[in-house]
Design a protein around this motif. Structure first.
Motif, short mmCIF file in Angstrom:
data_model
loop_
_atom_site.label_atom_id
_atom_site.label_comp_id
_atom_site.label_asym_id
_atom_site.label_seq_id
_atom_site.Cartn_x
_atom_site.Cartn_y
_atom_site.Cartn_z
N ALA A 174 -22.18 28.38 -10.07
CA ALA A 174 -20.37 27.91 -9.57
C ALA A 174 -19.68 27.69 -10.95
O ALA A 174 -20.46 27.51 -12.12
N PRO A 175 -18.59 27.65 -10.71
CA PRO A 175 -17.71 27.33 -12.00
C PRO A 175 -17.95 25.83 -12.47
O PRO A 175 -18.55 25.02 -11.79
N PRO A 176 -17.73 25.54 -13.69
CA PRO A 176 -17.92 24.31 -14.13
C PRO A 176 -17.21 23.06 -13.69
O PRO A 176 -17.99 22.10 -13.26
N ALA A 177 -16.14 23.29 -13.07
CA ALA A 177 -15.52 22.21 -12.29
C ALA A 177 -16.07 21.77 -11.01
O ALA A 177 -16.53 20.75 -10.58
N ALA A 181 -18.57 18.38 -9.80
CA ALA A 181 -18.17 17.63 -8.44
C ALA A 181 -19.42 17.65 -7.85
O ALA A 181 -19.99 16.46 -7.54
N ARG A 182 -20.31 18.47 -7.81
CA ARG A 182 -21.59 18.52 -7.31
C ARG A 182 -22.60 17.49 -8.04
O ARG A 182 -23.05 16.61 -7.28
#
Length: 506
Positions: A174-177, A181-182
């Motif tokens: 997944a993208p860093p952002a 969030a996760r």
């Protein structure tokens, strides 16, 4: 005054008939119900059978001394709360007074006893007994409330945390952002679980129900794990954490989980009470026959007047300027209690507000354990070769059931879901699962009742049952095992916990 059935029952124990009669008459005229015993053995039998509120106990009896009768009453769980007023026909010397109180007596009187004095003492002790009973009932209600609160809080935490874990498995790149969030959701969910556990720990410790699983533990390994776990909290506060750990193995006799809790709470405390961008240092070394764990920070410090109360329950002297009061104020109290249970000590130093704090915990060293054959590789091979199972997940919370099922399906298992006890029994009979993950708190037919019914079904003789519950105290686990479950998992059951459970029972 005529005694009523609801009036307190007094057991009058004296081998001298005249003295026994006189005391019984005084108490009956004051409105008490009175029964009698002429020996120590008879007193013990009548106390166990009739459950008096108070025993009026003479010290000199023909078979067993009054001191020993008192001690046996207080050691027996069925009579431990019975009040004991000890009497003596002669003046008690100081050693005898001490012996009486050490045996558990609640008070003592010298004969001859004035009627008014006897009645006043009995009434005073009964008031004390009623107050103690009320406190026990309040304490029991508190424990029940905390257990229910923990259950209700854990129920929604499981689906939240496991949904994030499932997203990470489905989309590992997944993208860093998104990954940030996760991680934030997982971190805050874990923090909530720790707060719930801390609340329950306070209740257990106050009742003496914390039992340490003592074994030789390598302290450096424990602390390295704690540092790794604390990294996300440290990073969130933009702190710098340095650790100086021994290069050689340091062995202490302790409970690994509780030792990690001690060090983790000290680090979390330093993080919370140090303004962003602070410096936190963890140091461990041996000093004589002790291991020393030191956590130093350059945070807000402690006022001189607060330093003696810092380990008290619910104590929070102050908080960092960028934060409201954080946490429950029980972390350091737990630390002190756990250190004490390990036979260690803890102290804190601070030069005052704005000058940081230093916490030092000392634990006794122990010898290194005898070397055992390394079976780690074999265990890893067995874990890797774990076969797929037919699994039934039973939970009335639809989200919780579906998330647990999805995690298990992702691991390669064949999974079906039921939401009631009736559905669970029907599906188990039709599909004969290898494993059932069964929620205890089902509506209508409880998980305990479902488990009992499943244990009566011949086709499920080889099926393993795992309890899922928001109740995680020792008594809850014991009830689950007694009902026929093979394992008890406390919610939220993470992917790792589910996998570990399957390895443990198959």
């Amino acid at each position: 005054m005529t005694a009523r059935s609801e009036d307190p029952l007094i057991l009058n124990v004296d081998d001298t008939e005249a003295a026994r009669y006189a005391k019984s008459r005084i108490l009956q005229r004051a409105g008490f119900n009175v029964i009698e015993a002429a020996s120590g053995a008879e007193a013990l039998l009548r106390a166990a059978r009739d459950k008096p509120s108070l025993v009026l106990l003479d010290t000199k009896l023909p078979d067993i001394s009054g001191f020993d009768v008192c001690r046996q009453l207080k050691e027996d769980p069925h009579t431990a709360m019975v009040l004991v007023l000890q009497t003596s026909a002669s003046y008690l010397a100081t050693p005898d007074k001490v012996r009486a109180l050490d045996s558990g007596a609640d008070n003592y009187l010298f004969e001859p006893i004035e009627p008014e004095e006897l009645v006043a003492n009995v009434r005073a002790l009964l008031r004390l007994g009623r107050a103690e009973q009320e406190l026990r009932e309040v304490n029991q209600r508190k424990d029940e409330f905390l257990a229910i609160l923990a259950h209700e809080l854990r129920n929604p935490l499981g689906p939240i945390r496991n949904a994030v874990e499932l997203l990470r498995h489905f989309s590992p790149s997944a993208p860093p952002a998104e990954e940030k969030a996760r991680q934030m959701i997982i971190r805050q969910t874990d923090h909530m679980v720790r707060l719930v556990d801390d609340l329950l720990d306070v209740s257990r410790i106050s009742q003496g129900k914390i039992t340490l699983r003592l074994a030789p533990v390598e302290l450096g390994e424990i602390l390295r794990g704690v540092v790794e776990t604390a990294k996300s909290t440290v990073a969130a506060r933009r702190h710098t954490l340095t650790a100086q750990l021994p290069s050689q193995a340091v062995w202490v006799a302790g409970d690994g989980v509780r030792l990690a809790q001690i060090a983790g709470n000290l680090l979390n405390n330093a993080c919370k009470f140090t303004p962003p961008g602070g410096q936190i240092h963890l140091n461990a070394e041996t000093v004589g026959a002790q291991a020393l764990i030191r956590v130093r920070d350059n945070g807000i410090g402690i006022r001189p007047g607060d330093i003696h109360n810092i380990f008290n329950l619910f104590s929070q002297a102050t908080h960092a300027d960028d934060r409201v009061q954080d946490g429950l104020g029980i972390g350091l109290s737990l630390v002190k209690t756990l250190v004490d249970l390990h036979g260690g000590s803890i102290r804190v130093d601070s030069a005052g507000e704005g000058h940081g704090s230093v916490f030092e915990a000392r634990l006794p060293l122990c010898a290194a354990p005898a070397a055992e054959p390394d079976q780690a590789d074999e265990e890893r091979r067995r874990a890797a070769a774990q076969p797929a199972h037919r699994i039934l997940v039973v939970d009335d919370n639809l989200d919780a059931a579906e998330i647990v099922a999805s995690l298990l399906r992702y691991a390669g298992h064949e999974v079906t879901v039921a939401h009631t006890g009736g559905e669970a029994l029907d599906q188990a009979a039709a599909g004969v699962p290898d494993v059932v993950f069964l929620d205890i708190g089902l509506p209508g037919m409880s998980g305990i009742e479902v488990a009992a019914e499943m244990r009566r079904m011949p086709q499920l003789a080889a099926t393993r049952l795992v309890a899922l519950s928001g109740y995680g105290q020792a008594s809850d686990r014991s009830k689950s095992l007694a009902a026929g479950f093979d394992l008890h998992l406390t919610k939220p059951a993470t992917f790792e916990a589910l996998s570990d459970a399957l390895r443990a029972i198959r």
